[in-house]
Design an enzyme around this catalytic site. Structure first.
Site, short mmCIF file in Angstrom:
data_model
loop_
_atom_site.label_atom_id
_atom_site.label_comp_id
_atom_site.label_asym_id
_atom_site.label_seq_id
_atom_site.Cartn_x
_atom_site.Cartn_y
_atom_site.Cartn_z
N PRO A 124 38.95 34.04 43.26
CA PRO A 124 38.33 35.17 43.96
C PRO A 124 39.13 35.50 45.22
CG PRO A 124 36.72 33.42 43.51
CD PRO A 124 38.07 32.85 43.24
N LYS A 125 39.22 36.76 45.53
CA LYS A 125 39.89 37.18 46.76
C LYS A 125 38.83 37.23 47.86
CE LYS A 125 42.95 40.77 48.62
NZ LYS A 125 42.12 41.08 49.81
N PHE A 126 38.67 36.12 48.55
CA PHE A 126 37.65 36.01 49.59
C PHE A 126 37.85 37.12 50.61
CE2 PHE A 126 37.01 32.09 47.55
CZ PHE A 126 35.90 31.45 48.05
N GLY A 279 38.07 41.33 45.16
CA GLY A 279 38.94 41.34 44.00
C GLY A 279 39.29 39.92 43.62
#
Length: 566
Positions: A124-126, A279
């Protein structure tokens, strides 16, 4: 914000287009003025975010605005802007530069990036802020903001309050990590709740001089980089978990195909998570030695962002729709944009008052979202055009419930709306008589009142462009059905202010003679509605329509026969 990651040119080339990418037909002077104004706005946003931790605009609107600026600069040969990270640069150098990440525009771009690669991982794109963490003898001693990738600001003063961040390692070792400081959330579903201003909240907290323990406990850490860690990603993740960073392993998945990556992207987008994400990150399991890292996007990492929740759209025109009752609805026609696979070309502004308050003109850049995931909604103006084009809006006082019974100048829209309502399901329910049909008949001069269509014949209908002999026959059949429709359908179709379920008694003559007090004796009719009914039946235009319908033999409009005395 996203501009913590890339220089403007790379950013523009790798961000998905939400708006059409054709160059505008502007003079050089106008292009320079528009680009300068946009640059000034972006600079203000940058300074507020980097120096004060305040996000003045949603991340994705910043993305699209920055992309638009670079697009204009390329279209008109303008000088490129300085790096948006200039104001983020701090005095402390990072032990190893933060690389940033390219953004892949769509599924096809992801497929191209993955082609020929092995050992790909997805995370996951934190949605937080990047930082370097430096441990000495197992103790977290320094926290440095990402800054421009080479140098950042010292956030070490907050370490004692960051209770959810691993501050003491199980081993007394020296360690340098890179990761994302994020806002800890509860059961956050990105597809429903969006970013929830998570990144801006964390940035604002870290920009403070001091945090309370409660504030510090709201900040979590996701480690995504160990510059001098083991060569293989799986080994790095396993050792990070042993050192007190289990999330790095839990949220890192090895994938072999585009379908695998897409499945995890969709899963994290729609699943409840303890953080916001915008994203997914794709990274190769192997990478160059840390000594070769640079503060720019490398080949071994990329981002595949979630769909935009808000799109930046350019207003082409504002048109004013006048409804049957005289309500004026401004409609903003925009350069086509895509949200959630929906192509949007226009959006309602709701009311004339809202349009006036927003002061939207052609050339403005507006934020558009989807209400209920289906209906386009204009949120606010993001950028105003330098040149303010005048717009001619209808006069509010001219249009009301009893105006425009003929297509006189300025009345065409309301008149056609009246005809559409009359023939629609709320009234006579006549097939093949939508607004397009009525507009053709009105434009051809064949319909100039609410009733003269009853007298049309096939010969005149076939003279109208777009109406064939078959269409003419079908229309005549529909018009003929109108003659046998019940009186109450005619009454509602003409716009009498009566409810759908109200039981009507008497014909036109009787109703037209009732006073407001008499109307109030009818169930469900109060003072306001009774006055509206009296006004409707008393209107000269409405009385003229009733007379013509009586002459055409329509049920309920003819006066009752006179009683003959015996």
């Amino acid at each position: 914000m996203p501009y913590l990651l890339l220089f403007a040119m790379l950013f523009a080339l790798n961000t998905p287009l939400a708006w059409a990418a054709s160059c505008p037909d502007w003079t050089p002077q106008k292009a320079e003025a528009e680009a300068a104004q946009l640059q000034a706005t972006l600079t203000g946003w940058d300074e507020h975010y980097h120096r004060q931790g305040i996000a003045l605009v949603a991340d994705e609107l910043y993305d699209q605005s920055r992309q638009r600026l670079v697009h204009l600069q390329q279209c008109f040969g303008l000088a490129p802007s300085p790096s948006p990270l200039t104001s983020a640069r701090g005095p402390l150098p990072h032990p190893v530069p933060h690389t940033g990440v390219d953004k892949l525009a769509d599924r096809q771009a992801v497929a191209r990036w993955m082609a020929g690669k092995t050992g790909v991982w997805v995370q996951p794109k934190f949605d937080g802020v990047a930082a370097s963490l430096i441990y000495r003898q197992g103790q977290l001693v320094q926290l440095i903001s990402r800054g421009d990738g080479l140098q950042g600001h010292d956030w070490s003063r907050h370490i004692p309050q960051l209770g959810a961040v691993t501050r003491q390692l199980p081993q007394a070792i020296d360690l340098h990590l890179q990761g994302e400081l994020y806002l800890r959330l509860n059961e956050h579903v990105q597809a429903k709740a969006g970013s929830a201003n998570a990144r801006g909240t964390v940035a604002g907290l870290l920009a403070r001089k001091q945090l309370t323990r409660e504030q510090g406990n709201t900040i979590g850490l996701f480690v995504w980089g160990w510059p001098h860690g083991p060569e293989r990603q799986a080994d790095r993740l396993a050792q990070l978990a042993q050192l007190g960073f289990p999330d790095s392993q839990h949220y890192s998945i090895a994938v072999d195909t585009l379908e695998d990556a897409a499945r995890w992207r969709e899963h994290w987008y729609r699943s409840p998570l303890p953080f916001a994400s915008d994203g997914v990150i794709l990274r190769l399991g192997s990478r160059p030695p840390a000594e070769r890292w640079q503060a720019k996007a490398p080949y071994w990492i990329a981002a595949w962002k979630y769909p935009y929740v808000q799109a930046l759209a350019e207003v082409r025109d504002v048109r004013f729709r006048v409804g049957r009752t005289g309500r004026i609805t401004p409609i903003a026609h925009v350069q086509p944009v895509t949200l959630d696979d929906r192509r949007i070309t226009q959006v309602s502004l709701g009311s004339l008052a809202r349009w006036q308050a927003l002061d939207i003109r052609p050339g403005d850049q507006v934020a558009i979202s989807l209400a209920g995931l289906t209906i386009p909604r204009l949120e606010h103006v993001v950028h105003r055009a330098v040149e303010r084009q005048p717009l001619g809006a209808p006069a509010p006082g001219r249009h009301h419930a009893l105006s425009c019974w003929q297509p006189s100048e300025g009345c065409e829209e309301q008149f056609i709306a009246r005809l559409t309502w009359l023939s629609g399901k709320q009234g006579l329910a006549l097939p093949r008589t939508g607004p397009g049909t009525w507009r053709r008949l009105v434009d051809a001069g064949l319909v100039t009142s609410m009733t003269d269509w009853l007298q049309l014949d096939a010969e005149r209908l076939q003279q109208v462009p777009g109406i064939s002999s078959l269409t003419a026959a079908q229309l005549l059949g529909s018009f003929d059905q109108a003659r046998s429709r019940p009186f109450d359908q005619w009454l509602r179709g003409l716009g009498a202010p009566i409810g759908k379920h109200l039981q009507l008694t008497g014909g036109w003559q009787e109703m037209a003679s009732r006073s407001a007090g008499q109307w109030q004796t009818v169930p469900d009719i109060g003072v306001k509605r009774s006055r509206q009914l009296v006004g409707f039946f008393a209107a000269a235009e409405v009385q003229a329509i009733a007379t013509r319908l009586a002459e055409s033999g329509i049920e309920g409009f003819s006066p009752p026969p006179e009683r003959i005395e015996q």
